[in-house]
Design an enzyme around this catalytic site. Structure first.
Site, short mmCIF file in Angstrom:
data_model
loop_
_atom_site.label_atom_id
_atom_site.label_comp_id
_atom_site.label_asym_id
_atom_site.label_seq_id
_atom_site.Cartn_x
_atom_site.Cartn_y
_atom_site.Cartn_z
N GLY A 1 0.81 -1.22 0.00
CA GLY A 1 0.00 0.00 0.00
C GLY A 1 0.84 1.26 0.00
CB CYS A 2 3.71 2.29 2.04
SG CYS A 2 2.86 2.19 3.63
CB THR A 3 5.17 0.32 -2.77
OG1 THR A 3 6.10 -0.14 -1.78
CG2 THR A 3 5.86 0.40 -4.11
#
Length: 75
Positions: free
Chosen positions: A31-33
């Site tokens: 998700g952060c990527t």
């Protein structure tokens, strides 16, 4: 605050300028990527508005450097 690449950012240096700050829990998670890649893809639009993009997570500056390099992030 420390930045990737061994730099420093001071809030007073950003005073009066548009700043986009996004918070994420950990470098290199799915998700952060995806979020970082999306912000990276919009960096020209943010730059045209004069905005600085800052991503904040509890990871170390060295971890951010690896994350940026791995995903060719320019933010």
């Amino acid at each position: 605050m420390p930045t990737d690449g061994g730099g420093q950012t001071r809030l007073r240096d950003l005073k009066g300028k548009p700043v986009v700050i996004y918070f994420y829990p950990k470098d290199d998670t799915s998700g952060c990527t995806a979020e970082a890649i999306a912000f990276n893809g919009l960096r020209a639009k943010f730059a045209a508005a004069g905005a600085t993009i800052i991503g904040v997570s509890p990871d170390s500056a060295a971890a951010h450097d690896k994350f940026k390099h791995k995903h060719d992030l320019k933010i």
